[in-house]
Design a protein around this motif. Structure first.
Motif, short mmCIF file in Angstrom:
data_model
loop_
_atom_site.label_atom_id
_atom_site.label_comp_id
_atom_site.label_asym_id
_atom_site.label_seq_id
_atom_site.Cartn_x
_atom_site.Cartn_y
_atom_site.Cartn_z
N LEU A 14 -8.27 39.13 -25.57
CA LEU A 14 -7.83 40.13 -24.59
C LEU A 14 -8.91 41.17 -24.31
CD1 LEU A 14 -4.07 40.87 -25.31
CD2 LEU A 14 -5.08 39.70 -23.35
N SER A 15 -9.70 41.48 -25.32
CA SER A 15 -10.76 42.47 -25.13
C SER A 15 -11.84 41.96 -24.18
CB SER A 15 -11.38 42.87 -26.47
OG SER A 15 -12.09 41.78 -27.02
N SER A 33 -8.35 33.69 -11.27
CA SER A 33 -9.31 32.60 -11.08
C SER A 33 -10.71 33.18 -11.18
CB SER A 33 -9.11 31.96 -9.71
OG SER A 33 -10.15 31.02 -9.44
N ASP A 34 -11.63 32.40 -11.74
CA ASP A 34 -13.01 32.89 -11.82
C ASP A 34 -13.85 32.44 -10.63
OD1 ASP A 34 -13.37 30.22 -12.50
OD2 ASP A 34 -14.22 30.61 -14.47
N GLU A 35 -13.17 31.95 -9.60
CA GLU A 35 -13.86 31.60 -8.36
C GLU A 35 -14.15 32.87 -7.56
OE1 GLU A 35 -12.26 27.45 -6.95
OE2 GLU A 35 -10.60 28.63 -7.77
N LEU A 77 -11.00 36.72 -12.04
CA LEU A 77 -11.50 36.83 -13.41
C LEU A 77 -13.01 36.93 -13.31
CD1 LEU A 77 -10.92 36.69 -16.47
CD2 LEU A 77 -11.21 34.21 -16.27
N GLN A 78 -13.55 38.04 -13.72
CA GLN A 78 -14.96 38.32 -13.48
C GLN A 78 -15.90 37.76 -14.53
OE1 GLN A 78 -14.52 42.59 -12.80
NE2 GLN A 78 -14.86 42.13 -10.64
N ASN A 95 -15.57 32.11 -21.31
CA ASN A 95 -15.76 33.26 -22.19
C ASN A 95 -14.48 33.65 -22.92
OD1 ASN A 95 -18.51 33.66 -21.61
ND2 ASN A 95 -17.97 34.65 -19.69
N LEU A 96 -13.36 33.14 -22.45
CA LEU A 96 -12.07 33.43 -23.09
C LEU A 96 -11.59 32.25 -23.93
CD1 LEU A 96 -10.33 35.13 -20.04
CD2 LEU A 96 -11.54 36.22 -21.93
#
Length: 160
Positions: A33-34, A92-94, A115-116, A121-122
């Protein structure tokens, strides 16, 4: 009574003790979460702390993911059934352009965010993946698509 001791690299005895609560707090600060960095489609950062006291349904998806798209209408219905106690965020990381075009074309009434920092990374390895979050903790992780609007699933969300 059991006494546990450990040595640090200098050979000195380590007498510090960490409570379970301190361990839990440290895990929250360094856990997945961080690492969540999301923004609305205009680029304004969103902090999950903004939703304190609510249950967050954070769904990770992609425009190319068929199961992600198939589950979205049931999420719309579930959100309506669950009320204001629950916040749905579809991340979305798009690019924001790609997400915006998808939203415009599909016309699905859900809050889409970017999602930046990427799903990798998660430690997310499959889409869709959904985290049910409350009070800074992931209560449940759901991997794969599901029918969010069934009575059973609505009740399970309410009872978490």
């Amino acid at each position: 009574m059991l006494l546990v001791t450990a040595c640090n690299s200098s050979g000195q005895q380590d007498t510090s003790q960490t409570s379970a609560e301190e361990n839990e707090q440290a895990q929250e600060q360094t856990g997945p979460l961080s690492k969540v960095a999301i923004a609305d489609l205009e680029g304004k950062p969103i902090q999950l702390e903004e939703y304190a006291g609510k249950t967050i349904v954070l769904n990770f998806w992609a425009t190319w993911c068929k199961p992600c798209i198939v589950e979205m209408p049931s999420m719309v219905e579930a959100r309506a059934s669950l009320g204001d106690e629950f916040v749905f965020l579809l991340a979305s990381d798009e690019s924001t352009e790609k997400i915006s075009k998808f939203v415009e074309k599909q016309q699905i009434d859900l809050p889409f965010v970017q999602l930046q920092n990427g799903v990798q990374n998660l430690q997310i390895t499959a889409l869709p993946t959904t985290w049910i979050i409350r009070d800074g903790k992931i209560l449940k992780e759901i991997i794969g698509a599901m029918e969010w609007n069934t009575e059973e699933n609505i009740e399970e969300l309410k009872n978490l």
